[in-house]
Design a protein around this motif. Structure first.
Motif, PDB file in Angstrom:
ATOM      1  N   GLN A  15     -13.881   0.554  -1.568  1.00 19.89           N
ATOM      2  CA  GLN A  15     -14.369   1.278  -2.888  1.00 19.89           C
ATOM      3  C   GLN A  15     -15.589   2.391  -2.523  1.00 19.89           C
ATOM      4  O   GLN A  15     -15.604   3.398  -2.796  1.00 19.89           O
ATOM      5  N   GLN A  23       0.912  -1.330  -0.132  1.00 14.27           N
ATOM      6  CA  GLN A  23      -0.244   0.068  -0.060  1.00 14.27           C
ATOM      7  C   GLN A  23       0.800   1.410   0.043  1.00 14.27           C
ATOM      8  O   GLN A  23       0.503   2.211  -0.569  1.00 14.27           O
ATOM      9  N   ASN A  71     -11.582   6.668  -4.174  1.00 13.90           N
ATOM     10  CA  ASN A  71     -11.115   7.006  -5.590  1.00 13.90           C
ATOM     11  C   ASN A  71     -11.666   8.088  -6.285  1.00 13.90           C
ATOM     12  O   ASN A  71     -11.206   8.751  -7.189  1.00 13.90           O
ATOM     13  N   ILE A 101       1.104   7.072  -6.464  1.00  9.72           N
ATOM     14  CA  ILE A 101       0.147   8.132  -6.715  1.00  9.72           C
ATOM     15  C   ILE A 101       0.659   9.482  -6.641  1.00  9.72           C
ATOM     16  O   ILE A 101       0.499  10.313  -7.506  1.00  9.72           O
TER      17      ILE A 101
HETATM   18  C1  BGC Z   1      -7.124   1.263  -3.133  1.00  3.57           C
HETATM   19  C2  BGC Z   1      -7.089   2.413  -4.286  1.00  3.57           C
HETATM   20  C3  BGC Z   1      -6.987   3.548  -3.838  1.00  3.57           C
HETATM   21  C4  BGC Z   1      -5.708   3.821  -3.233  1.00  3.57           C
HETATM   22  C5  BGC Z   1      -5.596   4.940  -2.506  1.00  3.57           C
HETATM   23  C6  BGC Z   1      -5.849   1.471  -2.438  1.00  3.57           C
HETATM   24  O1  BGC Z   1      -5.921   0.463  -1.064  1.00  3.57           O
HETATM   25  O2  BGC Z   1      -7.099  -0.082  -3.559  1.00  3.57           O
HETATM   26  O3  BGC Z   1      -8.186   2.087  -4.768  1.00  3.57           O
HETATM   27  O4  BGC Z   1      -6.896   4.526  -4.858  1.00  3.57           O
HETATM   28  O5  BGC Z   1      -5.783   2.627  -1.873  1.00  3.57           O
HETATM   29  O6  BGC Z   1      -4.177   5.103  -1.854  1.00  3.57           O
END
Ligand code: BGC
Length: 511
Positions: free
Chosen positions: A295, A175, A300, A182
């Motif tokens: 979700q 994660q 998101n 990101i």
């Molecule tokens: C989720 C993603 C999300 C991300 C944000 C992930 O654990 O699966 O959908 O965009 O975390 O940090």
């Protein structure tokens, strides 16, 4: 089920061994798989808010946004084609993750990561060179296949390499890499949006090749996990590998447990049928509900569309992209809270605290946006209110980053018995990708129809999921994976699904 460990839900007994530099290095390299997923999540929102990109590929959306100056703020960016660009990736990942479970089992985890990296690289090149919408969407589909393979194999790899007491922490490295991916994407968008000449989006999309090369090349240097080596008929190599990653010769107990678990797994011919058995109802429920709820937090909306959302509340181009960078940084930093807390305070505490904080922030954001744009979508946002919205969004993202973000990947991966763990992980990835697709596809439409009520809609789901955790998710901190059945056995609701034959005598968890 194998012996050698005694369940202790308050701390957990360990096999001998230490945390070696080798295991940490291998885990970091494998977690690079999270980078490609994160880069995708972060890049498309910024790219779809660049005028030059819209002009090249979605001119009707561009025209609509430009002409639409005085009317409804909520509907400025509503275009099914534009959202398809973002969300097509997740449908491809859904399908690919099911295929990946076979590759991961038969060829080993590293080859799934390698294959995922190569396909992803192809997608990045196609996107960077795109001259029409089809090239863009086919490229996104290739990226999705890469993500499907990585998300299937990396969490399994990390769980198998990790010594039990660090399972939470090492799993969350995945994660962490997602959040780093990101924010790097957000920063790149911030820079490329300024490129005069209108080709900045090509740089943003093409640079996805960098994390792709990292995971492709990195995977070639990764050792196989002992579990996978045993499963594929190399018991001696498996034992040597176990000694190497645990930094001790004394791996007998753990090795025997792996062999026994693998023997048991071999008896199961149809993992997908087995997963439906009554005793597997509790983990099956987790592998469906947890990614679904993750979700439905609405995260998101922020991750994909932060720049669009910030434009909606009246920020200029630059400020919108900058705000996305800020929320991205908050996401990374807050993930460390989870890394530190998850094996101490436990999963339930983080879930419940995070849920409460997210709900409070959603109410604030919905109320502020509603107070300015009302139901008509017309109004003037003041600077002060806009700043408050960004702050509330940051608190919301932080709460997600130490709760549903990492735990959405960790908990489903640790509750299945070995014989159906791979099928369970596929279920988790598929449900996650399916609802990521829905949110990606429907958000702009939902914003246009539900208006500020959208934030209350997600808030409502956060209430439901927090109650779900309170009632149905047991604490799994410190419990050896193969002993998880005893946790269900003593749970007020799930115990009725577990018969005495499903547990073994003499190993009772502490209350
Ligand atoms: C989720 C993603 C999300 C991300 C944000 C992930 O654990 O699966 O959908 O965009 O975390 O940090």
């Amino acid at each position: 089920m194998a012996g050698g460990v005694i369940v202790d839900t308050s701390g957990g007994k360990e096999y001998p061994g230490k945390v070696t530099a080798y295991v940490i290095f291998a885990s970091i390299v494998a977690a690079f798989g999270g980078l490609i997923f994160g880069y995708d999540i972060g890049i498309s929102g910024g790219v779809t808010s660049m005028d030059s990109f819209l002009l090249d590929f979605f001119p009707s959306v561009y025209q609509k946004a430009k002409l639409d100056t005085s009317t409804n703020q909520y509907c400025k960016f509503d275009s099914a084609l534009l959202t398809l660009f973002t969300s097509s990736l997740y449908l491809a990942a859904l399908v690919a993750s099911v295929c990946a479970s076979t590759v991961t089992r038969v060829a080993g985890r590293k080859w799934s990561m390698f294959g995922g990296g190569v396909v992803f690289l192809g997608g990045a090149l196609l996107n960077g060179a795109a001259t029409n919408v089809s090239m863009l969407i086919i490229g996104r589909i290739l990226l999705g296949v890469g993500v499907g393979f990585a998300n299937q194999s990396v969490p399994v790899y990390l769980s198998e390499m990790a010594p039990a007491r660090l399972r939470g922490m090492l799993n969350i490295l995945f994660q962490l890499m997602i959040t780093i991916g990101i924010v790097i994407a957000n920063l790149i968008n911030y820079g490329t949006a300024k490129i005069a000449g209108g080709w900045g989006w090509r740089v943003s999309l093409g640079l996805a090749g960098v994390p792709a090369i990292m995971i492709t090349v990195g995977s070639l240097f990764l050792p196989d996990t002992p579990n996978s080596l045993i499963e594929r008929g190399h018991p001696d190599e498996a034992k040597e590998m176990l000694k190497r990653i645990r930094g001790t010769e004394d791996v007998g107990a753990e090795y025997e447990d792996l062999v026994a678990a693998s023997e048991e797994a071999k008896q199961i011919k149809h993992p997908w049928r087995n997963i439906l058995e009554k005793r597997n109802r509790p983990p099956l429920t987790m592998s469906i509900c947890i990614p679904f709820f993750q979700q439905l937090t609405g995260i998101n909306v922020i991750m994909f569309y932060a720049p669009v959302l910030f434009k909606t509340i009246g920020f200029g181009d630059d400020a919108s992209l900058m705000s996305a960078v800020i929320t991205g940084l908050v996401n990374v930093v807050a993930t460390f809270v989870s890394i530190i807390m998850v094996d101490r305070a436990g999963r339930r505490f983080l879930f419940l605290q995070g849920g409460t904080q997210m709900l409070a922030c959603q109410i604030i954001v919905g109320a502020l946006i509603g107070s300015v744009f009302g139901t008509t979508g017309e109004g003037e946002m003041t600077k002060v209110k806009a700043v408050f919205i960004v702050i509330a969004i940051c608190f919301y993202v932080a709460a997600f980053a130490w709760s549903w973000g990492p735990l959405g990947w960790l908990v489903p991966s640790e509750v299945f018995p070995l014989e159906i763990r791979s099928a369970g992980q596929s279920m988790n990835v598929s449900v996650n990708m399916l609802f990521t697709f829905f949110i990606g596809q429907l958000f702009l439409k939902m914003l246009c129809t539900m208006k500020f009520g959208l934030f209350f809609f997600f808030g409502g789901w956060v209430i439901i999921m927090t109650i779900f955790v309170y009632m149905f998710v047991p604490e799994t901190k410190g419990v050896p994976i193969e002993e998880m059945v005893l946790v269900w056995k003593q749970h007020w609701f799930w115990s009725k699904y577990i018969s005495d034959e499903d547990t073994h005598v003499g190993k009772k968890p502490k209350a």
